[in-house]
Design a protein around this motif. Structure first.
Motif, short mmCIF file in Angstrom:
data_model
loop_
_atom_site.label_atom_id
_atom_site.label_comp_id
_atom_site.label_asym_id
_atom_site.label_seq_id
_atom_site.Cartn_x
_atom_site.Cartn_y
_atom_site.Cartn_z
N LYS A 68 0.83 -1.21 0.00
CA LYS A 68 0.00 0.00 0.00
C LYS A 68 0.86 1.25 0.00
CE LYS A 68 -4.24 -1.65 2.19
NZ LYS A 68 -5.05 -1.66 3.43
N GLY A 69 0.48 2.18 -0.86
CA GLY A 69 1.22 3.43 -0.96
C GLY A 69 2.43 3.36 -1.87
N ARG A 70 2.80 2.17 -2.30
CA ARG A 70 3.96 2.01 -3.19
C ARG A 70 3.56 1.46 -4.56
NH1 ARG A 70 7.89 -1.55 -2.04
NH2 ARG A 70 6.51 -2.98 -0.89
N PHE A 71 2.57 0.57 -4.58
CA PHE A 71 2.14 -0.07 -5.83
C PHE A 71 0.77 0.47 -6.23
CE2 PHE A 71 4.54 -4.42 -5.36
CZ PHE A 71 5.71 -3.73 -5.14
N THR A 72 0.53 0.53 -7.54
CA THR A 72 -0.75 0.95 -8.06
C THR A 72 -1.17 0.02 -9.19
OG1 THR A 72 -0.26 3.28 -7.58
CG2 THR A 72 -2.06 2.83 -9.11
N ILE A 73 -2.37 -0.53 -9.07
CA ILE A 73 -2.92 -1.38 -10.11
C ILE A 73 -3.90 -0.56 -10.94
CG2 ILE A 73 -4.79 -2.25 -8.63
CD1 ILE A 73 -4.49 -4.96 -10.10
#
Length: 122
Positions: A68-73
């Motif tokens: 959370k806060g680092r990866f984006t789907i």
């Protein structure tokens, strides 16, 4: 039937970024939720992120606490592709990353890709 092919993996230094892509064949891509999972050596496959079908021009996402806060789907139904933008990578993110298509509400992932290796050096 949906066939999934991941790409974009590689070797990156800690703190760096990578974007994974997962292309899907078939006409039913938009009817599936899409997810990313990962498996490190000697460990079980873990959930990373998921995105729902697009409904009323919107979709929902959820993430493992560790990313959370680092990866984006995200997904682009016009290209039959789902993406995973990975920032601030850590050595513990090293794993084979798999995309999957399925039903989010029942956590039933029907179709899987072959995986792409992500290695983060310290």
């Amino acid at each position: 039937q949906v066939q999934l092919v991941e790409s974009g993996g590689g070797l990156v230094q800690a703190g760096g970024s990578l974007r994974l892509s997962c292309g899907a064949s078939g006409r039913t891509f938009s009817s599936y939720a899409m997810g990313w999972f990962r498996q490190a050596p000697g460990k079980e496959r873990d959930f990373v992120a998921a995105i729902s079908r697009i409904s009323y021009s919107a979709s929902t996402t959820n993430y493992a606490d560790s990313v959370k806060g680092r990866f984006t789907i995200s997904r682009d139904n016009t290209k039959n592709t789902v993406y995973l933008q990975m920032n601030s990578l850590k050595p513990e993110d090293t794993a084979v990353y798999y995309c999957a298509a399925g039903v989010l509400s029942t956590n039933n992932w029907v179709y899987w890709g072959q995986g792409t290796q992500v290695t983060v050096s310290s």
